[in-house]
Design a protein around this motif. Sequence first.
Motif, PDB file in Angstrom:
ATOM      1  N   SER A 168     141.479   0.702  94.154  1.00  0.00           N
ATOM      2  CA  SER A 168     140.628  -0.340  93.562  1.00  0.00           C
ATOM      3  C   SER A 168     141.341  -1.694  93.576  1.00  0.00           C
ATOM      4  O   SER A 168     140.716  -2.722  93.846  1.00  0.00           O
ATOM      5  CB  SER A 168     140.246   0.035  92.130  1.00  0.00           C
ATOM      6  N   SER A 196     141.298  -2.918  97.185  1.00  0.00           N
ATOM      7  CA  SER A 196     139.940  -3.334  97.572  1.00  0.00           C
ATOM      8  C   SER A 196     139.597  -4.690  96.992  1.00  0.00           C
ATOM      9  O   SER A 196     139.000  -5.537  97.670  1.00  0.00           O
ATOM     10  CB  SER A 196     138.911  -2.293  97.114  1.00  0.00           C
ATOM     11  N   THR A 197     139.972  -4.900  95.736  1.00  0.00           N
ATOM     12  CA  THR A 197     139.690  -6.187  95.083  1.00  0.00           C
ATOM     13  C   THR A 197     140.415  -7.320  95.791  1.00  0.00           C
ATOM     14  O   THR A 197     139.842  -8.392  96.042  1.00  0.00           O
ATOM     15  CB  THR A 197     140.121  -6.143  93.606  1.00  0.00           C
ATOM     16  N   GLU A 231     141.556  -7.321  98.942  1.00  0.00           N
ATOM     17  CA  GLU A 231     141.009  -7.483 100.294  1.00  0.00           C
ATOM     18  C   GLU A 231     139.680  -8.231 100.262  1.00  0.00           C
ATOM     19  O   GLU A 231     139.410  -9.072 101.123  1.00  0.00           O
ATOM     20  CB  GLU A 231     140.836  -6.111 100.952  1.00  0.00           C
ATOM     21  N   ARG A 232     138.849  -7.929  99.265  1.00  0.00           N
ATOM     22  CA  ARG A 232     137.551  -8.603  99.152  1.00  0.00           C
ATOM     23  C   ARG A 232     137.754 -10.098  98.930  1.00  0.00           C
ATOM     24  O   ARG A 232     137.095 -10.931  99.563  1.00  0.00           O
ATOM     25  CB  ARG A 232     136.747  -7.990  98.011  1.00  0.00           C
ATOM     26  N   SER A 233     138.675 -10.444  98.051  1.00  0.00           N
ATOM     27  CA  SER A 233     138.963 -11.849  97.790  1.00  0.00           C
ATOM     28  C   SER A 233     139.530 -12.529  99.027  1.00  0.00           C
ATOM     29  O   SER A 233     139.178 -13.680  99.336  1.00  0.00           O
ATOM     30  CB  SER A 233     139.946 -11.968  96.625  1.00  0.00           C
ATOM     31  N   ARG A 252     139.009 -11.708 102.187  1.00  0.00           N
ATOM     32  CA  ARG A 252     137.944 -11.860 103.198  1.00  0.00           C
ATOM     33  C   ARG A 252     136.984 -12.979 102.828  1.00  0.00           C
ATOM     34  O   ARG A 252     136.356 -13.577 103.703  1.00  0.00           O
ATOM     35  CB  ARG A 252     137.185 -10.545 103.367  1.00  0.00           C
ATOM     36  N   GLN A 253     136.885 -13.258 101.531  1.00  0.00           N
ATOM     37  CA  GLN A 253     136.024 -14.354 101.085  1.00  0.00           C
ATOM     38  C   GLN A 253     136.676 -15.709 101.316  1.00  0.00           C
ATOM     39  O   GLN A 253     136.051 -16.745 101.089  1.00  0.00           O
ATOM     40  CB  GLN A 253     135.683 -14.173  99.606  1.00  0.00           C
ATOM     41  N   SER A 279     144.900 -15.120  97.846  1.00  0.00           N
ATOM     42  CA  SER A 279     144.716 -13.676  98.036  1.00  0.00           C
ATOM     43  C   SER A 279     145.143 -13.258  99.433  1.00  0.00           C
ATOM     44  O   SER A 279     145.731 -12.187  99.622  1.00  0.00           O
ATOM     45  CB  SER A 279     143.254 -13.293  97.796  1.00  0.00           C
ATOM     46  N   GLN A 280     144.849 -14.079 100.425  1.00  0.00           N
ATOM     47  CA  GLN A 280     145.279 -13.779 101.791  1.00  0.00           C
ATOM     48  C   GLN A 280     146.800 -13.711 101.878  1.00  0.00           C
ATOM     49  O   GLN A 280     147.362 -12.814 102.524  1.00  0.00           O
ATOM     50  CB  GLN A 280     144.740 -14.853 102.736  1.00  0.00           C
ATOM     51  N   TRP A 327     147.226 -12.024 107.953  1.00  0.00           N
ATOM     52  CA  TRP A 327     146.714 -12.528 106.676  1.00  0.00           C
ATOM     53  C   TRP A 327     147.494 -13.751 106.208  1.00  0.00           C
ATOM     54  O   TRP A 327     146.928 -14.720 105.685  1.00  0.00           O
ATOM     55  CB  TRP A 327     146.747 -11.435 105.608  1.00  0.00           C
TER      56      TRP A 327
END
Length: 356
Positions: free
Chosen positions: A118, A121-122, A124-126, A128-129, A134-135, A158
């Motif tokens: 989790s 995933s959180t 990675e989602r940030s 990708r946005q 986050s990257q 990244w």
Amino acid sequence: MKKALAVLAWSLFVLPAMAATSMAHIQPGSCEKPAWPRESLRALEKGRVILAFLVGEDGKLHETTVLRSSGFARLDRASVEGLALCQFKPAIEDDKPIAAWARIAYVWTFENQGLSSSELSTLERSARQGTAASQFELGKIYLSGRAGKRNVEAGTQWIRRAADQGLAGAQVAMALTQISSSRFNNASEETVDWLRKAAAQDHPAGLYLLARVLMAQGKMAEAQPLMDRAVAQQHPEAMSLVGVQLLDSGRSEDLPRATALLQQAAAKGDNNAHWMLAESYAIGRGLPQSNELAVEHFRPAAIAGIGPAQRELGLAYANGKGIKQDAALAKLWRDAADETDKRKARAEAEAQAKVN
């Protein structure tokens, strides 16, 4: 959470002309694995800590000293605390227990320290946005192996995305993937470009590294203002380097600023500054001569793996110069210096082989 523990070497040091028939050692199965410091895990700190420990005649741990730092104070402290959880057996000489030193290494790796699905995933989602921070964090996690198997390609990609968005820390990280701190003269145009972008944002490490690259290229007029800006931002390595340059100038009027910069750098954890201050206190160069203060600075430099500092600390223990005389600790540090010299020679030979 679990931590990998590896015993790299055991060494016993007793008084001259004595030979223990049984070494001091940790009782098998007696150690609890220390928890990984949360701050260290978050900061992706890892490394190897070499400890020396003194087991008394009573089988109790009497003293622990760090012989080689992991590079991170939190991991060093956790290693010392972890060792204190163990039970010990004293060395035996002539069928009698004696006090003796031994060595052990704690190896902190990210094995079994992965992020939860989790959490990953959180992040990675940030990433990708398009969130640059986050990257950058995700890239460092992939490079460290904390997300599972180390993935250099994904990690670099990244970090590059974050750098392309203008994140100065990521720009410096991209440069550091392409440059060796000891080979600044081999920096590529891309490396210099990343550093220029970071320096334009007044990023301290970007300023310092760009200055070092330009100095290696002989562009001193362009490099010095950048180094001065890094010093103004109290970048430890910049302060240490300028302090050494001022010492080397040979001008007495430069000594006060040189020692002030070295003291500031040492206070921020720069180990080369500790080494230079130790030498200055030992000979009274720009500072009052003091064997005690010299030892205070030799120690962190020695723990950081600076061979000459290890040797000087060994001499201090051997002669009781600035510290209580201790033949066993003198030998520990002399041996550490010998090991450092061998590692350096191997590294130089490997580097030369690549060139050839």
